[in-house]
Design an enzyme around this catalytic site. Sequence first.
Site, PDB file in Angstrom:
ATOM      1  N   LYS A 112       0.802  -1.222   0.000  1.00 20.79           N
ATOM      2  CA  LYS A 112       0.000   0.000   0.000  1.00 20.79           C
ATOM      3  C   LYS A 112       0.837   1.275   0.000  1.00 20.79           C
ATOM      4  CE  LYS A 112      -4.433  -1.785   1.419  1.00 20.79           C
ATOM      5  NZ  LYS A 112      -5.697  -1.589   2.091  1.00 20.79           N
ATOM      6  N   LYS A 193      -4.673  -9.215  -5.560  1.00 16.54           N
ATOM      7  CA  LYS A 193      -5.967  -9.619  -4.999  1.00 16.54           C
ATOM      8  C   LYS A 193      -7.039  -8.577  -5.322  1.00 16.54           C
ATOM      9  CE  LYS A 193      -6.646  -7.637  -0.472  1.00 16.54           C
ATOM     10  NZ  LYS A 193      -8.050  -7.219  -0.722  1.00 16.54           N
ATOM     11  N   LYS A 196     -11.284  -3.439  -2.686  1.00 12.07           N
ATOM     12  CA  LYS A 196     -12.239  -2.336  -2.777  1.00 12.07           C
ATOM     13  C   LYS A 196     -11.581  -1.068  -3.268  1.00 12.07           C
ATOM     14  CE  LYS A 196     -13.956  -3.202   1.521  1.00 12.07           C
ATOM     15  NZ  LYS A 196     -12.935  -2.620   2.364  1.00 12.07           N
TER      16      LYS A 196
HETATM   17  P1  ATP Z   1      -9.243  -2.308   0.840  1.00 17.71           P
HETATM   18  O1  ATP Z   1      -8.715  -2.251  -0.565  1.00 17.71           O
HETATM   19  O2  ATP Z   1      -9.912  -1.039   1.285  1.00 17.71           O
HETATM   20  O3  ATP Z   1      -8.228  -2.830   1.835  1.00 17.71           O
HETATM   21  P2  ATP Z   1     -10.415  -4.943   0.758  1.00 17.71           P
HETATM   22  O4  ATP Z   1     -11.167  -5.380  -0.435  1.00 17.71           O
HETATM   23  O5  ATP Z   1      -9.041  -5.481   0.967  1.00 17.71           O
HETATM   24  O6  ATP Z   1     -10.447  -3.350   0.782  1.00 17.71           O
HETATM   25  P3  ATP Z   1     -11.009  -5.182   3.589  1.00 17.71           P
HETATM   26  O7  ATP Z   1     -12.059  -4.323   4.223  1.00 17.71           O
HETATM   27  O8  ATP Z   1      -9.581  -4.791   3.784  1.00 17.71           O
HETATM   28  O9  ATP Z   1     -11.329  -5.300   2.026  1.00 17.71           O
HETATM   29  O10 ATP Z   1     -11.182  -6.676   4.081  1.00 17.71           O
HETATM   30  C1  ATP Z   1     -12.431  -7.185   4.504  1.00 17.71           C
HETATM   31  C2  ATP Z   1     -12.390  -8.703   4.534  1.00 17.71           C
HETATM   32  O11 ATP Z   1     -12.444  -9.211   3.198  1.00 17.71           O
HETATM   33  C3  ATP Z   1     -11.135  -9.284   5.168  1.00 17.71           C
HETATM   34  O12 ATP Z   1     -11.503 -10.430   5.922  1.00 17.71           O
HETATM   35  C4  ATP Z   1     -10.304  -9.711   3.986  1.00 17.71           C
HETATM   36  O13 ATP Z   1      -9.450 -10.796   4.296  1.00 17.71           O
HETATM   37  C5  ATP Z   1     -11.379 -10.126   2.991  1.00 17.71           C
HETATM   38  N1  ATP Z   1     -10.914  -9.947   1.619  1.00 17.71           N
HETATM   39  C6  ATP Z   1     -10.517  -8.772   1.068  1.00 17.71           C
HETATM   40  N2  ATP Z   1     -10.163  -8.959  -0.218  1.00 17.71           N
HETATM   41  C7  ATP Z   1     -10.344 -10.284  -0.474  1.00 17.71           C
HETATM   42  C8  ATP Z   1     -10.157 -11.100  -1.628  1.00 17.71           C
HETATM   43  N3  ATP Z   1      -9.711 -10.574  -2.762  1.00 17.71           N
HETATM   44  N4  ATP Z   1     -10.448 -12.416  -1.553  1.00 17.71           N
HETATM   45  C9  ATP Z   1     -10.920 -12.944  -0.392  1.00 17.71           C
HETATM   46  N5  ATP Z   1     -11.105 -12.239   0.736  1.00 17.71           N
HETATM   47  C10 ATP Z   1     -10.831 -10.921   0.706  1.00 17.71           C
HETATM   48 MG    MG Z   2      -7.837  -4.771   2.613  1.00 18.55          MG
END
Ligand code: ATP
Ligand code: MG
Length: 332
Positions: A112, A193, A196
């Site tokens: 990040k 991965k 969001k």
């Molecule tokens: P950001 O980019 O803001 O970090 P994010 O998509 O990584 O968003 P988080 O809010 O950080 O989402 O994570 C929420 C939950 O979703 C966590 O348990 C994380 O492990 C899971 N998660 C996030 N991205 C993935 C993915 N690509 N596949 C499976 N699980 C995920």
């Molecule tokens: Mg995340």
Amino acid sequence: MKARVLSGIQPSGNLHIGNYLGALGNWVRIQYDYESIFCIVDLHAITVQQPPDELRVKIREIAGIFLAAGIDPKHSSIVVQSMIPAHAELAWMLTCITPVGWLYRMTQFKAKTENQETVLDGILQYPVLMAADILLYQAAIVPVGDDQAQHLELTRDLAQRFNSLYGDTFTMPKTELPVVGARIMGLDDPSVKMSKSAKGAGHAVALLDPPERIRKTIMRATTDSNPAVDFENMGPGVRNLLSIYQAFAGWSDDQMRSHFTGLRYGDLKKQVAEMVISRLEPFQQRYRQVAADPEYLETILRQGAERVTPIADSTVELAKSRMGLYTGSTVR
Ligand code: ATP
Ligand code: MG
């Protein structure tokens, strides 16, 4: 007494199918086996600057998504992190026992902050706040996607360090990863991965995307130079599409092989798209109902905060007293 489960999602963008398969869907499945707390972690979201009006809306949207996905507010607490001051208090106490080297090592920190001129302290401290979220509730189980496994390890290290410095205070949490879908990759770039906060229309399928948009995103997904599915030789894009299908369909490896072997990529994508659309449709319908009643949502959030505040406050009292901070009494 049931063991406690805790997990959270940041209100930092549109929830996607990775969040569902890696986290939310699991929470729904296991919620009744535990005393469950699910957090909307807005203090984490502000590690990246969020437009205030959008953040306010996202917090409610995510609460609605939790309910629509099947989190049962009669049983499970839905909690907005910033409603409970104890998260930030405990985070500070843990910060003071955290070697910065542990934080610089985190792969998410590296990812990040790559190519950033100014690195904000919040991004570095993020895993300590996450440790506080978990330890605050003495959670035994933390169901997350596998991108959070390293942060969970750090949480355990911090619990152990605090316990050995100041005496037994925190429950040692363990993680629970889903068997399929623990890491869904970006549809435009299967080497990262799905996130969001990633930009780009073709990157993710959001849980609230309309069917047409879902179809378009999946049909454009990156595959590889083969024409059709070959389980002995496939690139990460095709593997990702198959695991999305498998996780939503709940199929075994054998079912996947016999159904998809030799299928051309165009047809594979069509089937993945229809599977995702059909699984999301009832959820989206419930979301529309929930979102139409904002007062109900506010009540759920207030109740969630009321239910967990005593647990959070008593852990903070205990940690303060263990460290010798002011607690108004000299017990312990
Ligand atoms: P950001 O980019 O803001 O970090 P994010 O998509 O990584 O968003 P988080 O809010 O950080 O989402 O994570 C929420 C939950 O979703 C966590 O348990 C994380 O492990 C899971 N998660 C996030 N991205 C993935 C993915 N690509 N596949 C499976 N699980 C995920
Ligand atoms: Mg995340």
